[in-house]
Structures are given as structure tokens and as C-alpha cells.
Design an enzyme around this catalytic site. Structure first.
Site, PDB file in Angstrom:
ATOM      1  NE  ARG A  26       7.910  16.527 -13.980  1.00 36.08           N
ATOM      2  CZ  ARG A  26       7.343  15.631 -13.201  1.00 36.08           C
ATOM      3  NH1 ARG A  26       7.000  14.478 -13.653  1.00 36.08           N
ATOM      4  NH2 ARG A  26       7.071  15.919 -11.963  1.00 36.08           N
ATOM      5  NE  ARG A  32       2.723   8.551  -4.760  1.00 34.84           N
ATOM      6  CZ  ARG A  32       3.424   9.282  -5.645  1.00 34.84           C
ATOM      7  NH1 ARG A  32       4.339  10.132  -5.224  1.00 34.84           N
ATOM      8  NH2 ARG A  32       3.218   9.134  -6.931  1.00 34.84           N
TER       9      ARG A  32
END
Ligand code: AP5
Length: 220
Positions: A91, A130
Site C-alpha cells: 500500500r 457495508r
């Protein structure tokens, strides 16, 4: 064993697409850096204790901490045939450099970095809706991928919950951090000649089908 990297902003569908790929591609498995970290927090390991504050603020945990977890994972999962998808690692550019060293050490080849490209308004819609199963880890969305019975996991019957970092303030910071620290990897893997950009705003099954074709043409 070959490795593919799943790159994409928070909510781009990395976990969802990896799940679909595991259902349709023989020998396909996945490891999510976020899942490893949340398990470490739950287990109150030293790494988990260190990671918790960063994650609750929507910041990245230190590069060396997560690289060591991925290294450990590969030590016990890199033997044999198949494809391993890294969901959420690397990342940062330093993590990409660490990954090169880790892959060499385990004799594993990187074959693709797949970018799930999704518009920011879609990311916000997905993250705010979510729901996850705290027991088996299955993921849902209130309107796009709802469970059969409202609020209950299809797979194990457990009550669904909201992920701790899916609140508006932390989501905003995660998206900012993605642009500043992770987006530079797009050029990094483009230069390495392994980047595949996929339009991630479509149905998960359609996205998975496109990735399967790409993986097969590169690998076999
Ligand atoms: P992590 O757990 O990796 O979170 P993230 O990158 O923010 O990504 P998400 O899990 O939020 O999204 P996703 O892309 O997997 O989307 P999903 O499939 O769930 O990391 C959490 C934290 O850990 C980080 O903030 C950081 O602190 C730390 N961390 C992790 N890795 C690190 C690293 N390498 N270095 C440093 N720190 C690290 O989908 C989202 C929603 O959309 C779901 O509701 C789903 O049902 C729905 N959906 C997905 N796809 C579709 C579709 N095609 N159509 C409709 N709905 C969809």
C-alpha cells in the site's frame, strides 16, 4: 505459486472480487492485510496492539509491521501450484520494495497487479452500506449485495455488524491516505509492466470474469 496484487481504494471491492475469484478459479486463494490485522487486534498480539490506533484513525500501519505479517504468511502458504491474491498489500512504495524482497525469498513470482478503478461517490456508497459477519468474515452491502434475511449472515446465521473503521470520519481519512500513499503504486506497477486496470464500478461477477481472462492469458 504465482502472486497477483489487488490494488484499489477502500471500498473498491478487493475483498468481494477476491472471494468471487476463489469460487471460480481452481487453486486461487487470497490473503487480506486488513483481515490479518483485524485478527491480530482480536487476538491482542503485539502487532495487533500496535496496529489498532492507526487503523481506528484510518491511517496506514507501519510498513515493517505489515510486511512481516505477509512474510510470515508466505512462509507457510507459498508452496505448490496456484495463485495467491494479495488484497491490500502493498500500500506504499516502500512496501512494494519490501514485497519484491519477500517474493524472492519465498521463490514466488508476481504476475499481475490488478487495479480496481472506482469513482469516489461509488466508494462512499459502498463503504457506508457495508455489513460484515463478525464470525465468518463474509461481506454484504445493504442494497447491492444484501443477505437473504435482513441483518443475518447467509453462511453462518450470525448477526451482521458495521466495521469499526466504516464511520464517515475514518472513511474520509482512509480515502485521503489512499490518494497520498497508495495511488503512487499505480505508476510503480505500470512501469513494471504488470498493471491491469479494471473498471470496478460494475457487478462483481462481471469484474471477476474479466480478471480471470487476464490472469489466464498471462499465466498459461
Ligand atoms: P482493509 O481491510 O484492507 O480495508 P480497505 O483497503 O480500506 O478496503 P476495504 O476492505 O474497506 O474495501 P474493499 O476494497 O475490500 O471492498 P469490499 O470488497 O469490502 O484495511 C483496513 C485498515 O488496515 C487500513 O485502513 C489500514 O489502517 C490497515 N492496513 C491494511 N493493509 C495495510 C497495509 N498494507 N499497510 C498499512 N496499513 C494497512 O467492498 C466494499 C463494499 O462494497 C461491501 O459492502 C461490498 O458488498 C460492496 N461491493 C463490493 N464490490 C461490489 C460490486 N462490484 N458491486 C456492488 N457492491 C460491491
Amino acid at each position: 505459486m504465482d502472486v497477483v496484487i489487488l490494488l484499489g481504494a477502500p471500498g473498491s471491492g478487493k475483498g468481494t472480487v477476491a472471494g468471487r475469484l476463489a469460487e471460480i478459479v481452481k487453486g486461487f486463494s487470497t490473503v487480506s492485510s486488513g483481515v490479518l490485522l483485524r485478527a491480530a487486534i482480536k487476538g491482542k498480539t503485539a502487532a495487533g496492539v500496535e496496529a489498532e490506533g492507526y487503523m481506528s484513525r484510518g491511517e496506514l500501519v507501519p510498513d515493517a509491521l505489515i510486511a512481516e505479517m505477509i512474510d510470515d504468511y508466505l512462509a507457510s502458504h507459498s508452496a505448490g501450484e496456484g495463485i495467491l491474491a494479495l488484497d491490500g498489500f502493498p500500500r506504499t512504495v516502500p512496501q512494494a520494495e519490501m514485497l519484491d524482497v519477500i517474493l524472492k525469498k519465498h521463490g514466488v513470482k508476481l504476475c499481475r497487479a490488478i487495479l480496481l478503478d472506482v469513482a469516489e461517490k461509488v466508494l462512499l456508497f459502498r463503504l457506508s452500506g457495508r455489513r460484515i459477519c463478525p464470525k465468518c468474515g463474509a461481506g454484504y452491502h445493504l442494497s447491492t449485495i444484501p443477505p437473504k434475511k435482513e441483518g443475518i449472515c447467509d453462511l453462518c446465521g450470525t448477526a451482521l455488524t458495521v466495521r469499526a473503521d466504516d464511520n464517515p470520519e475514518t472513511i474520509a481519512n482512509r480515502l485521503k491516505v489512499y490518494q497520498a500513499q497508495t495511488a503512487p503504486l499505480i505508476d510503480w506497477y505500470q512501469s513494471a509492466g504488470v498493471l491491469l486496470t479494471v473498471h470496478g464500478g460494475r457487478e462483481a461477477a462481471e469484474i471477476a470474469d474479466e480478471i480471470v481472462v487476464a490472469i489466464r492469458t498471462r499465466l498459461f
